[in-house]
Scaffold this motif. Structure first.
Motif, PDB file in Angstrom:
ATOM      1  N   ALA A  52       0.844   6.022   0.359  1.00 39.75           N
ATOM      2  CA  ALA A  52      -0.456   6.256   0.992  1.00 39.75           C
ATOM      3  C   ALA A  52      -1.302   7.186   0.127  1.00 39.75           C
ATOM      4  O   ALA A  52      -0.842   8.227  -0.331  1.00 39.75           O
ATOM      5  N   GLY A  53      -2.515   6.763  -0.121  1.00 42.94           N
ATOM      6  CA  GLY A  53      -3.441   7.576  -0.897  1.00 42.94           C
ATOM      7  C   GLY A  53      -3.320   7.417  -2.407  1.00 42.94           C
ATOM      8  O   GLY A  53      -4.096   8.013  -3.153  1.00 42.94           O
ATOM      9  N   GLN A  54      -2.371   6.625  -2.848  1.00 45.29           N
ATOM     10  CA  GLN A  54      -2.205   6.402  -4.291  1.00 45.29           C
ATOM     11  C   GLN A  54      -3.224   5.372  -4.775  1.00 45.29           C
ATOM     12  O   GLN A  54      -3.633   4.495  -4.022  1.00 45.29           O
ATOM     13  N   PRO A  55      -3.615   5.460  -6.028  1.00 44.67           N
ATOM     14  CA  PRO A  55      -4.556   4.469  -6.561  1.00 44.67           C
ATOM     15  C   PRO A  55      -3.907   3.080  -6.665  1.00 44.67           C
ATOM     16  O   PRO A  55      -2.685   2.949  -6.692  1.00 44.67           O
ATOM     17  N   TYR A  56      -4.758   2.075  -6.751  1.00 41.88           N
ATOM     18  CA  TYR A  56      -4.302   0.686  -6.800  1.00 41.88           C
ATOM     19  C   TYR A  56      -3.345   0.450  -7.958  1.00 41.88           C
ATOM     20  O   TYR A  56      -2.334  -0.242  -7.803  1.00 41.88           O
ATOM     21  N   ASN A  61       1.886  -1.018 -10.054  1.00 44.69           N
ATOM     22  CA  ASN A  61       3.034  -0.733 -10.920  1.00 44.69           C
ATOM     23  C   ASN A  61       4.321  -0.631 -10.099  1.00 44.69           C
ATOM     24  O   ASN A  61       5.381  -1.078 -10.539  1.00 44.69           O
ATOM     25  N   TRP A  62       4.231  -0.027  -8.924  1.00 39.80           N
ATOM     26  CA  TRP A  62       5.399   0.072  -8.057  1.00 39.80           C
ATOM     27  C   TRP A  62       5.877  -1.322  -7.627  1.00 39.80           C
ATOM     28  O   TRP A  62       7.059  -1.612  -7.659  1.00 39.80           O
ATOM     29  N   MET A  63       4.904  -2.179  -7.264  1.00 39.95           N
ATOM     30  CA  MET A  63       5.274  -3.539  -6.856  1.00 39.95           C
ATOM     31  C   MET A  63       5.756  -4.386  -8.024  1.00 39.95           C
ATOM     32  O   MET A  63       6.443  -5.383  -7.819  1.00 39.95           O
ATOM     33  N   SER A  64       5.428  -4.004  -9.226  1.00 41.72           N
ATOM     34  CA  SER A  64       5.863  -4.756 -10.402  1.00 41.72           C
ATOM     35  C   SER A  64       7.332  -4.534 -10.721  1.00 41.72           C
ATOM     36  O   SER A  64       7.919  -5.305 -11.477  1.00 41.72           O
TER      37      SER A  64
END
Length: 129
Positions: A52-56, A61-64
């Protein structure tokens, strides 16, 4: 001559007209999907709360990462499948007219498949760039 059904015992008549033996499998699969949802949804809620609150770009990158993408797809698949099983039980129990029941089940199955495939596509599109 007497009809064969009239001379059979009540138990014999019940056995020949009994269940299709699919109810226990359906019940078991629904419980297993519910059990699998516990760790998957716990992971998803914690992950979303931390993101929450992190940039896109950070979220992308996390989802990658392969682990996050696979766990997210498992969670989405499991949620849709579990929901479909639950809705199927409700419709089969409460809709008496067979034609309406079949039509509603087909519509629900189509909607679940459509939304599930759309969700998987979105996850893969974000994860793979």
């Amino acid at each position: 001559m007497a009809d064969i059904e009239s001379i059979r015992s009540p138990l014999g008549r019940a056995r020949s007209m009994g269940s299709a033996h699919e109810g226990s499998h359906h019940w078991w699969v629904q419980r297993m999907t519910a059990l699998a949802l516990i760790p998957l949804l716990t992971w998803l809620v914690v992950s979303v709360a931390l993101l929450a609150g992190q940039p896109y770009d950070f979220v992308r990158n996390w989802m990658s990462s392969p682990l996050a993408a696979v766990l997210l797809m498992l969670a989405v698949f499991n949620m849709f499948y579990h929901g479909w099983l639950g809705l199927q039980v409700v419709i089969e129990d409460y809709i008496a007219k067979k034609s309406s029941r079949v039509a509603i089940l087909v519509c629900i199955q189509g909607a679940v498949i459509f939304c599930g495939v759309l969700s998987m596509f979105a996850i893969l599109k974000i994860a793979l760039g």
